[in-house]
Motif scaffolding. Structure first.
Motif, short mmCIF file in Angstrom:
data_model
loop_
_atom_site.label_atom_id
_atom_site.label_comp_id
_atom_site.label_asym_id
_atom_site.label_seq_id
_atom_site.Cartn_x
_atom_site.Cartn_y
_atom_site.Cartn_z
N ALA A 1 -2.82 -8.50 5.30
CA ALA A 1 -1.73 -7.60 5.69
C ALA A 1 -2.28 -6.19 5.93
O ALA A 1 -3.00 -5.65 5.10
CB ALA A 1 -0.67 -7.56 4.58
N ARG A 2 -1.91 -5.63 7.08
CA ARG A 2 -2.35 -4.27 7.42
C ARG A 2 -1.15 -3.33 7.45
O ARG A 2 -0.17 -3.59 8.13
CB ARG A 2 -3.04 -4.26 8.78
N LEU A 3 -1.25 -2.27 6.68
CA LEU A 3 -0.18 -1.28 6.65
C LEU A 3 -0.28 -0.39 7.88
O LEU A 3 -1.27 0.30 8.09
CB LEU A 3 -0.29 -0.43 5.38
N ARG A 4 0.79 -0.39 8.69
CA ARG A 4 0.84 0.51 9.84
C ARG A 4 1.35 1.87 9.39
O ARG A 4 0.67 2.86 9.52
CB ARG A 4 1.76 -0.09 10.93
N LEU B 1 1.93 -12.72 -1.99
CA LEU B 1 2.45 -11.55 -2.68
C LEU B 1 3.74 -11.06 -2.03
O LEU B 1 4.03 -11.38 -0.87
CB LEU B 1 1.41 -10.41 -2.67
N SER B 2 4.51 -10.30 -2.79
CA SER B 2 5.73 -9.68 -2.25
C SER B 2 5.39 -8.26 -1.81
O SER B 2 4.92 -7.45 -2.61
CB SER B 2 6.82 -9.66 -3.33
N ILE B 3 5.61 -7.96 -0.54
CA ILE B 3 5.29 -6.65 0.03
C ILE B 3 6.57 -6.02 0.57
O ILE B 3 7.24 -6.62 1.42
CB ILE B 3 4.26 -6.78 1.18
N ALA B 4 6.91 -4.86 0.07
CA ALA B 4 8.10 -4.18 0.56
C ALA B 4 7.95 -3.88 2.06
O ALA B 4 6.97 -3.29 2.46
CB ALA B 4 8.32 -2.87 -0.21
N TRP B 5 8.91 -4.35 2.86
CA TRP B 5 8.91 -4.22 4.32
C TRP B 5 7.76 -5.00 4.96
O TRP B 5 7.40 -4.76 6.11
CB TRP B 5 8.81 -2.74 4.75
N GLY B 6 7.20 -5.98 4.23
CA GLY B 6 6.06 -6.73 4.76
C GLY B 6 6.38 -7.59 5.96
O GLY B 6 5.48 -7.97 6.70
N THR C 1 8.40 -6.62 8.36
CA THR C 1 8.85 -5.73 9.44
C THR C 1 7.64 -5.24 10.22
O THR C 1 6.87 -4.41 9.71
CB THR C 1 9.63 -4.53 8.87
N PRO C 2 7.42 -5.72 11.46
CA PRO C 2 6.19 -5.44 12.21
C PRO C 2 5.89 -3.96 12.44
O PRO C 2 4.72 -3.59 12.56
CB PRO C 2 6.43 -6.15 13.55
N CYS C 3 6.91 -3.12 12.47
CA CYS C 3 6.63 -1.71 12.70
C CYS C 3 6.06 -1.04 11.44
O CYS C 3 5.52 0.07 11.52
CB CYS C 3 7.88 -0.97 13.18
N TYR C 4 6.17 -1.70 10.29
CA TYR C 4 5.64 -1.17 9.04
C TYR C 4 4.35 -1.87 8.62
O TYR C 4 3.38 -1.23 8.22
CB TYR C 4 6.67 -1.30 7.92
N TRP C 5 4.36 -3.19 8.67
CA TRP C 5 3.19 -3.98 8.33
C TRP C 5 2.94 -5.02 9.43
O TRP C 5 3.88 -5.51 10.03
CB TRP C 5 3.39 -4.76 7.02
N ASP C 6 1.68 -5.32 9.69
CA ASP C 6 1.38 -6.46 10.56
C ASP C 6 0.31 -7.32 9.91
O ASP C 6 -0.31 -6.93 8.91
CB ASP C 6 0.99 -6.02 11.98
N HIS D 1 5.08 9.15 4.68
CA HIS D 1 4.55 7.99 5.40
C HIS D 1 3.03 7.94 5.27
O HIS D 1 2.36 8.95 5.40
CB HIS D 1 4.95 8.05 6.87
N LYS D 2 2.53 6.75 5.00
CA LYS D 2 1.09 6.55 4.81
C LYS D 2 0.65 5.31 5.56
O LYS D 2 1.48 4.47 5.92
CB LYS D 2 0.76 6.44 3.31
N GLY D 3 -0.63 5.17 5.79
CA GLY D 3 -1.13 4.01 6.52
C GLY D 3 -2.62 3.83 6.31
O GLY D 3 -3.27 4.57 5.57
N GLY D 4 -3.18 2.82 7.00
CA GLY D 4 -4.61 2.57 6.93
C GLY D 4 -5.05 1.72 5.76
O GLY D 4 -6.24 1.66 5.46
#
Length: 274
Positions: A140-143, A115-120, A122-127, A259-262
């Protein structure tokens, strides 16, 4: 009645098997109760080979488990049941394939890597993490991110023809936050066709209580728990006639600026509508 039953039982087993092959997997199992002849015919490879996709070999050709899939299945029925109970990874492990047990129609899940993930990236946003209960090697985990957008595509030609399909977002929420400020928009439609685009607003957090809201977002649909422990929510549906070479796009979007996460992304599953 006895005479009719005797006539049916008098049919050659191969003839009965040919008849059953023009029904459905469910009907074939039901008709196996008619008589011993029907029971034996319903186990035939003639029947279950018809229920398997004609392009099955090409679908699973790049799967690491393809060879064992065929060698460990003593019959076509066994192969069918294996494919309906256990998804097989294809496309270098980024996609899963299986059969819908009742109909034999194709089911795909596009994994997070497909899948295409915006900022996927970029480790500080997604890992990317390993989740034991996931069918994929990683999820993929949203930070934390303020622009939450996920999209994927699938060509209709890989799906079963003459079938209504439904796309589902499959994910988990672990210590999720700020998904209650604004709903998430889900869209499904043929790429480039805005007329037939299906759009809906939903709450991704299943625990959010929106009863105190006084706006148009109160009472929106929320996800349900799957048998594998993940959450899923319907994104939209589309019909595949099998005649068009069209690409269907599925999109998840929430860009409220907070900003959201989890959020943990397993993938987007495309399966026939029941």
């Amino acid at each position: 009645m006895e005479e009719e039953k005797s006539t049916i039982e008098a049919l050659p087993e191969g003839c009965i098997a040919k008849i059953l092959s023009h029904t459905t997997p469910v009907d074939s199992c039901r008709l196996s109760l008619v008589s011993n002849s029907f029971c034996s015919a319903a186990e035939s490879d003639i029947v279950w080979d018809r229920f398997l996709p004609s392009d099955l070999i090409s679908i699973v050709s790049d799967s690491q488990s393809a060879s064992s899939l065929f060698t460990t299945s003593p019959s076509k029925k066994s192969l069918y049941l294996t494919l309906s109970d256990h998804p097989i990874l294809i496309n270098n492990g980024k996609t899963s394939f299986q059969l819908e047990k009742q109909s034999g129609k194709k089911v795909y899940m596009l994994g997070a890597r497909d899948l295409s993930i915006a900022w996927g990236d970029t480790p500080c946003y997604w890992d990317w993490i390993i989740l034991p209960e996931s069918r994929f090697q990683e999820v993929a985990r949203l930070r934390t991110v303020c622009w939450f957008e996920i999209s994927g595509t699938i060509n209709k030609r890989v799906l079963s023809s003459d079938s209504q399909y439904v796309a589902f977002l499959v994910f988990k929420m672990i210590n999720a936050y700020r998904f209650e400020d604004l709903p998430t928009k889900l869209t499904v439609g043929v790429l480039g066709d805005q007329v037939g685009l299906s759009t809906k607003n939903v709450w991704l957090n299943p625990y959010y209580d929106d009863r105190e809201r006084n706006d148009e977002f109160q009472g929106l649909e929320r996800p349900k728990v799957r048998s594998d422990g993940f959450l899923e929510i319907e994104m939209g549906e589309f019909f595949n006639s099998g005649l068009e070479d069209e690409v269907v796009e599925m999109r998840v979007l929430e860009n409220g600026g907070q900003h959201k996460g989890g959020f943990i992304l397993e993938g987007i599953e495309i399966r026939p509508k029941k």
